[in-house]
Design an enzyme around this catalytic site. Structure first.
Site, PDB file in Angstrom:
ATOM      1  N   GLU A 216       0.891  -1.165   0.000  1.00 27.16           N
ATOM      2  CA  GLU A 216       0.000   0.000   0.000  1.00 27.16           C
ATOM      3  C   GLU A 216       0.929   1.215   0.000  1.00 27.16           C
ATOM      4  O   GLU A 216       1.800   1.292   0.882  1.00 27.16           O
ATOM      5  CB  GLU A 216      -0.760  -0.005   1.319  1.00 27.16           C
ATOM      6  CG  GLU A 216      -2.244   0.007   1.227  1.00 27.16           C
ATOM      7  CD  GLU A 216      -2.828  -0.105   2.626  1.00 27.16           C
ATOM      8  OE1 GLU A 216      -3.319   0.909   3.117  1.00 27.16           O
ATOM      9  OE2 GLU A 216      -2.762  -1.205   3.215  1.00 27.16           O
TER      10      GLU A 216
ATOM     11  N   ARG B  30       3.556 -12.863   9.943  1.00 30.44           N
ATOM     12  CA  ARG B  30       4.360 -11.684   9.645  1.00 30.44           C
ATOM     13  C   ARG B  30       5.630 -11.688  10.492  1.00 30.44           C
ATOM     14  O   ARG B  30       5.720 -12.378  11.497  1.00 30.44           O
ATOM     15  CB  ARG B  30       3.573 -10.389   9.821  1.00 30.44           C
ATOM     16  CG  ARG B  30       3.008 -10.119  11.179  1.00 30.44           C
ATOM     17  CD  ARG B  30       2.455  -8.680  11.283  1.00 30.44           C
ATOM     18  NE  ARG B  30       1.569  -8.303  10.192  1.00 30.44           N
ATOM     19  CZ  ARG B  30       1.643  -7.138   9.523  1.00 30.44           C
ATOM     20  NH1 ARG B  30       2.551  -6.236   9.822  1.00 30.44           N
ATOM     21  NH2 ARG B  30       0.792  -6.853   8.580  1.00 30.44           N
TER      22      ARG B  30
ATOM     23  N   LYS C 226       3.370   0.508   9.981  1.00 32.07           N
ATOM     24  CA  LYS C 226       3.598   1.767   9.284  1.00 32.07           C
ATOM     25  C   LYS C 226       3.062   2.951  10.073  1.00 32.07           C
ATOM     26  O   LYS C 226       3.665   4.015  10.086  1.00 32.07           O
ATOM     27  CB  LYS C 226       2.964   1.718   7.893  1.00 32.07           C
ATOM     28  CG  LYS C 226       3.920   1.120   6.874  1.00 32.07           C
ATOM     29  CD  LYS C 226       3.382   1.236   5.487  1.00 32.07           C
ATOM     30  CE  LYS C 226       2.503   0.045   5.184  1.00 32.07           C
ATOM     31  NZ  LYS C 226       2.095  -0.043   3.802  1.00 32.07           N
TER      32      LYS C 226
HETATM   33  P1  ATP Z   1       1.103  -2.101   8.234  1.00 29.44           P
HETATM   34  O1  ATP Z   1       0.247  -3.086   8.952  1.00 29.44           O
HETATM   35  O2  ATP Z   1       2.370  -1.754   8.901  1.00 29.44           O
HETATM   36  O3  ATP Z   1       0.375  -0.915   7.699  1.00 29.44           O
HETATM   37  P2  ATP Z   1       0.705  -3.474   5.837  1.00 29.44           P
HETATM   38  O4  ATP Z   1       0.614  -4.934   5.997  1.00 29.44           O
HETATM   39  O5  ATP Z   1      -0.568  -2.751   5.700  1.00 29.44           O
HETATM   40  O6  ATP Z   1       1.618  -2.892   6.952  1.00 29.44           O
HETATM   41  P3  ATP Z   1       1.286  -3.352   3.087  1.00 29.44           P
HETATM   42  O7  ATP Z   1       1.914  -2.247   2.336  1.00 29.44           O
HETATM   43  O8  ATP Z   1      -0.137  -3.624   2.886  1.00 29.44           O
HETATM   44  O9  ATP Z   1       1.595  -3.073   4.612  1.00 29.44           O
HETATM   45  O10 ATP Z   1       2.131  -4.684   2.915  1.00 29.44           O
HETATM   46  C1  ATP Z   1       2.512  -5.200   1.671  1.00 29.44           C
HETATM   47  C2  ATP Z   1       2.742  -6.671   1.842  1.00 29.44           C
HETATM   48  O11 ATP Z   1       3.752  -6.913   2.807  1.00 29.44           O
HETATM   49  C3  ATP Z   1       1.489  -7.375   2.303  1.00 29.44           C
HETATM   50  O12 ATP Z   1       1.346  -8.583   1.586  1.00 29.44           O
HETATM   51  C4  ATP Z   1       1.754  -7.619   3.759  1.00 29.44           C
HETATM   52  O13 ATP Z   1       1.078  -8.765   4.193  1.00 29.44           O
HETATM   53  C5  ATP Z   1       3.275  -7.785   3.799  1.00 29.44           C
HETATM   54  N1  ATP Z   1       3.792  -7.409   5.099  1.00 29.44           N
HETATM   55  C6  ATP Z   1       3.594  -6.262   5.774  1.00 29.44           C
HETATM   56  N2  ATP Z   1       4.197  -6.289   6.977  1.00 29.44           N
HETATM   57  C7  ATP Z   1       4.812  -7.498   7.069  1.00 29.44           C
HETATM   58  C8  ATP Z   1       5.597  -8.150   8.071  1.00 29.44           C
HETATM   59  N3  ATP Z   1       5.882  -7.559   9.238  1.00 29.44           N
HETATM   60  N4  ATP Z   1       6.057  -9.394   7.811  1.00 29.44           N
HETATM   61  C9  ATP Z   1       5.782 -10.004   6.638  1.00 29.44           C
HETATM   62  N5  ATP Z   1       5.053  -9.451   5.664  1.00 29.44           N
HETATM   63  C10 ATP Z   1       4.556  -8.217   5.862  1.00 29.44           C
HETATM   64 MG    MG Z   2      -1.956  -3.778   4.195  1.00 31.73          MG
END
Ligand code: ATP
Ligand code: MG
Length: 570
Positions: free
Chosen positions: A43, A269, A279
């Site tokens: 995102e 994760r 984030k």
């Molecule tokens: P946040 O919860 O910090 O906002 P997010 O999951 O919304 O992070 P995205 O930009 O949607 O962030 O993530 C892109 C991809 O990376 C998604 O497939 C997500 O599942 C994966 N991802 C995000 N954080 C992690 C993590 N800590 N470990 C493994 N994969 C992750």
């Molecule tokens: Mg996300």
């Protein structure tokens, strides 16, 4: 991407076995997938962090191992939080990690027109309706985990009426929040995600890519699986928090005229000790000034790790070692540091640098004389060769390498004690000069000219070897040392996250003295300061004043942690 990086990227999953790879292999063997297509779906609402690296290594790794492909897809369905700055940074960071999406760059917003058509399709099939309830009322009607939800009074609205309202939503006739489009599934479902989830909302906001073309936007749930289907993604790999969304994912795929049928699989994760990987939290640290920016070397962002000197290959190695599993756990930072040390040990040039200088005068060395001594660039890599280091009467050594009253196991310099200066001579401390406050300000020493290059012809031994720089030739520099950003393994566990910030996470040493060859350290090239750790030049440096960041200290705590856990039988 450099050859080294693309070769290394191929290694990411080499030999790896995990439940996702087992599923992929089985699907290929059974002919359920012809070839594998995955996607990394950030995102664009922040910078990438090391958790994203885990997801990238999995998605790009699985695709590469099976001769398939991995897409980079921006999940850009929320124009309010998204910015161009993030889009560009994410692309650059994925490349820096060594991954290449080729021609397959997508955005959920590329699919807005199709998604809209599919929403109309659901309305016409009686599977979606426009709801006039407020967001608050929708929440109330949804029920709880123990109570079923209540039908909205608009649930039985005729399809033609919903269709008309939905088109008028698109045309911009209604203000934000006035209406939403909901999938018509099951208000009594045990899975809250199936209680008529909202799939479109009104948002009069400019989108970074589609500008003012839209004032309604699909929700994540309505965009994600459908984008997968449009792009031909076969294995949609995401983190565990989406497990409960999978029934909705499958319901939408089953009820829409999609060209392909993707499947979603969830993995745990990455949680890294002594930091945060959300984030929202990282944005807060930046915006409230607790760090200097997204690329602050204490941040777990890829920008921060890069500035700190972590090579992408070390991050890939880390991701490979932590593996992919279904159970949540907390990973030690020491493992990441261990991976960096292992790699840098092979690649980083050795240099001598004195971080907390103490002056040494060699009384029997001729005044005004300079000689150069041969020093080895990297004992792990003979092809790195040697260099010349200047030596003269006045030197700096590390203040910590002298003690006036040394304890038993201290083998470095002390009054009357002889040590070896690395690559140079044996010296003996004759006197410690003190200032009015009793602080040692200078050591008067003598050297043994017969020990040039390090050994005594008479066979006498010394127990300590210390590093040094020639005072007249040294360059002054700033060196920044880092510690964990937080004082506890899981910040915010017992209160506000900010209360757990480590006030000593940054130490700036301003009076460091480096051997002259370090003035030419190419921007970004890592070096080992002998006996201290691995360092890399910081972009704050000027030609007059180098600035170095310590990536990791030399001492490896990972081996210790492993031994302990083996003893515990873990
Ligand atoms: P946040 O919860 O910090 O906002 P997010 O999951 O919304 O992070 P995205 O930009 O949607 O962030 O993530 C892109 C991809 O990376 C998604 O497939 C997500 O599942 C994966 N991802 C995000 N954080 C992690 C993590 N800590 N470990 C493994 N994969 C992750
Ligand atoms: Mg996300």
């Amino acid at each position: 991407m450099s050859d080294a990086d693309s070769a290394a990227a191929a290694e990411v999953g080499e030999g790896a076995r995990d439940f996702i790879r087992d599923i992929v292999r089985a699907d290929l063997a059974a002919g359920r997938s012809e070839s594998v297509v995955t996607r990394f779906p950030p995102e664009p609402n922040g910078y990438l962090h090391i958790g994203h690296a885990k997801s990238m290594c999995l998605n790009f790794g699985v695709a590469r191992e099976s001769g398939g492909r991995c897409h980079l897809r921006f999940d850009d369905t929320n124009p309010v939080k998204e910015e161009h700055e993030y889009i560009e940074a994410i692309e650059a960071d994925v490349r820096w990690m060594g991954f290449d999406w080729g021609a397959h760059l997508y955005h959920a917003s590329d699919h807005f027109e199709t998604l809209y058509a599919w929403a109309e399709h659901l309305i016409q099939a009686g599977l979606a309706y426009v709801d006039d309830l407020s967001a608050e009322a929708i929440r109330e009607y949804r029920g709880t985990l123990t109570e079923p939800g209540k039908d909205s009074p608009y649930r039985e609205r005729p399809a033609e009426e919903s269709l008309d309202l939905f088109r008028r939503m698109r045309a911009g006739e209604f203000p934000d929040g006035a209406r939403v489009l909901r999938a018509r599934i099951d208000m009594a479902s045990g899975n809250m995600n199936l209680r008529d989830p909202v799939i479109y909302r009104i948002l009069h906001a400019r989108h970074p890519r589609t500008g003012d073309a839209w004032c309604i936007y699909p929700t994540y749930d309505f965009a994600h699986g459908q984008s997968d289907a449009i792009e031909g993604v076969t294995h949609s790999l995401c983190t565990l928090e989406f497990e409960d969304h999978r029934p909705l994912y499958d319901w939408l795929i089953a009820n829409l005229p999609v060209p392909t049928v993707p499947r979603q699989y969830e993995f745990a994760r990455l949680n890294l000790a002594y930091t945060v990987l959300s984030k929202r939290r990282l944005i807060q640290l930046v915006e409230e000034g607790h760090v200097s920016g997204w690329d602050d070397p204490r941040m777990p962002t890829l920008r921060g790790l890069r500035r700190r000197g972590f090579p992408p290959a070390a991050i890939r190695d880390f991701c490979k070692r932590i593996g992919i599993a279904k159970a949540d756990n907390l990973v030690e930072v020491a493992l990441l540091e261990h991976c960096a040390r292992e790699l840098l040990n092979k690649t980083a040039a050795r240099r001598m640098a004195v971080l907390r200088p103490l002056k040494v005068v060699i009384e029997n060395y001729p005044e005004g004389q300079t000689e150069t001594l041969k020093a080895i660039n990297n004992p792990e890599d003979p092809s790195a060769g040697t260099r010349q280091v200047p030596f003269s009467r006045e030197l700096y050594i590390e203040a910590g390498d002298f003690m006036e009253a040394p304890p038993k196991k201290f083998f470095r310099l002390a009054p009357g004690r002889e040590v070896r200066l690395r690559y140079a001579y044996f010296i003996t401390c004759r006197e410690a000069v003190k200032d009015a406050a009793g602080e040692v300000t200078e050591l008067r020493c003598t050297y043994d000219p017969t020990t040039r290059g390090g050994d005594a012809p008479d066979g006498r031994k010394v127990k300590g070897t210390i590093h040094w720089v020639s005072a007249a030739h040294a360059i002054s520099a700033e060196v920044r040392l880092y510690d964990h950003l937080f004082t506890v393994p899981v910040p915010g566990k017992t209160g506000d996250v900010l209360d757990d910030l480590n006030p000593d996470s940054l130490t700036v040493l301003e009076a460091c003295r480096l051997e002259p060859s370090l003035s030419q350290a190419a921007m970004g090239a890592p070096v080992q300061f002998e006996r201290q750790g691995y360092f890399c030049p910081d972009p704050d440096a000027t030609p007059e004043r180098p600035v170095f960041n310590r990536t990791v200290a030399l001492r490896d705590t990972w081996a210790k942690i492993q031994k302990k856990s083996q003893k515990r039988g873990g």
